[in-house]
Design an enzyme around this catalytic site. Structure first.
Site, mmCIF file in Angstrom:
data_model
loop_
_atom_site.group_PDB
_atom_site.id
_atom_site.type_symbol
_atom_site.label_atom_id
_atom_site.label_comp_id
_atom_site.label_asym_id
_atom_site.label_seq_id
_atom_site.Cartn_x
_atom_site.Cartn_y
_atom_site.Cartn_z
ATOM 1 N N CYS A 183 0.831 -1.199 0.000
ATOM 2 C CA CYS A 183 0.000 0.000 0.000
ATOM 3 C C CYS A 183 0.868 1.252 0.000
ATOM 4 O O CYS A 183 0.637 2.189 -0.780
ATOM 5 C CB CYS A 183 -0.922 -0.013 1.217
ATOM 6 S SG CYS A 183 -2.134 1.326 1.232
ATOM 7 N N CYS A 184 1.880 1.268 0.850
ATOM 8 C CA CYS A 184 2.794 2.420 0.897
ATOM 9 C C CYS A 184 3.534 2.585 -0.421
ATOM 10 O O CYS A 184 3.792 3.715 -0.865
ATOM 11 C CB CYS A 184 3.798 2.250 2.027
ATOM 12 S SG CYS A 184 3.132 2.501 3.690
ATOM 13 N N CYS A 217 -1.242 7.923 7.524
ATOM 14 C CA CYS A 217 -2.565 7.575 6.997
ATOM 15 C C CYS A 217 -3.459 7.091 8.128
ATOM 16 O O CYS A 217 -3.009 6.388 9.042
ATOM 17 C CB CYS A 217 -2.434 6.493 5.932
ATOM 18 S SG CYS A 217 -1.578 7.041 4.435
ATOM 19 N N CYS A 245 -3.634 3.321 9.398
ATOM 20 C CA CYS A 245 -2.403 2.749 9.951
ATOM 21 C C CYS A 245 -1.800 3.601 11.064
ATOM 22 O O CYS A 245 -0.611 3.479 11.379
ATOM 23 C CB CYS A 245 -1.379 2.538 8.844
ATOM 24 S SG CYS A 245 -1.933 1.397 7.552
ATOM 25 N N CYS A 262 7.638 3.822 5.969
ATOM 26 C CA CYS A 262 6.741 3.628 4.832
ATOM 27 C C CYS A 262 7.470 3.216 3.569
ATOM 28 O O CYS A 262 6.852 2.753 2.613
ATOM 29 C CB CYS A 262 5.932 4.897 4.579
ATOM 30 S SG CYS A 262 6.935 6.301 4.031
#
Length: 255
Positions: free
Chosen positions: A132-133, A213, A216, A239
């Site tokens: 995702c990062c 985010c 998280c 990240c």
């Protein structure tokens, strides 16, 4: 800049290349130099080529942004909008840009086609935070840094055990990464905020001491590292934009 070991480039279409030796020499050059004076030299004299600040507009971001704005408010400030930020962070970003007179905010976003392909459910953070990062932060930033020679970050050594060897200058591929607040303590930050009447991120009062985010990021418990609320439950501390700094790194912190 020759005495700092950074090679001069005559062609304007070729970015200067930096090495570990350049970072070590810059750390030695600015040993004992006040943070503001160091930034005046780096930004005011264009010592490092094209420089941009990378900011999450999270907790404590106002200190670095105020320092940069006091030297050159036109310095590019890169903000990665992952589409997963707290609404409070977006409002805080806009507040600081107006308050500090930052004139070159650049908002980066993930590639829409890539998101549709790799995170159509928008839940990748829940089972693959690294992935995702990568698509929401790392790739958009890498594209934006194509013409940038050095970046400025707000990282501090006290934030986590994975940052306790953080130097002021470090190598990041063939770019330099500058950490002006590397040796600042929480007390230093608090004093700076008070001295310059800077607003704090609205979520900090609720116990969010490092803010990324929303999915998280969690409240930090008493006695934990300030970054303990990031990716809680995962063996993940960064990240991907930054990496942990090892204590045996040859570029140990010098201030």
């Amino acid at each position: 800049m020759a005495d700092a070991g950074v090679r001069k480039i005559d062609r304007i279409d070729v970015a200067p290349r930096f090495t570990e030796a350049d970072a070590v020499r810059l750390n030695n050059m600015f040993r004992g130099t006040d943070t503001h004076e160091m930034l005046k030299a780096v930004l005011g004299n264009h010592m490092l080529g094209e420089v941009a600040v990378v900011s999450s507009f999270g907790a404590e971001s106002a200190a670095l942004l105020h320092l940069v704005a006091s030297v050159d408010p036109a310095t590019p400030v890169l903000f990665i909008d992952t589409f997963k930020h707290f609404p409070e962070t977006l409002a805080y970003r806009d507040q600081l840009v107006d308050l500090l007179g930052l004139t070159n905010l650049r908002i980066l976003t993930p590639d829409a086609e890539l998101l549709a392909k790799k995170d159509a459910t928008e839940l990748r953070w829940s089972y693959d935070p690294d992935g995702c990062c990568e698509i929401r932060k790392v790739q958009p930033l890498e594209k934006a840094l194509a013409g940038v020679d050095a970046t400025i970050t707000g990282r501090k050594a006290f934030q986590a055990s994975t940052r306790n060897a953080l130097p002021r200058f470090e190598i990041d591929g063939d770019r330099l990464k500058v950490n002006p607040l590397a040796n600042w303590t929480k007390a230093d930050l608090d004093a700076y905020f008070e001295a310059h009447d800077l607003p704090k991120h609205p979520l900090e009062a609720q116990g969010y001491l490092s803010i990324g985010c929303a999915p998280c990021t969690s409240v930090v418990k008493p006695g934990e590292d300030p970054r303990a609320g990031r990716w809680r439950g995962w063996e993940k501390t960064e990240c991907g934009i930054h990496t942990p700094v090892e204590d045996n790194d040859p570029n140990l912190p010098v201030f």
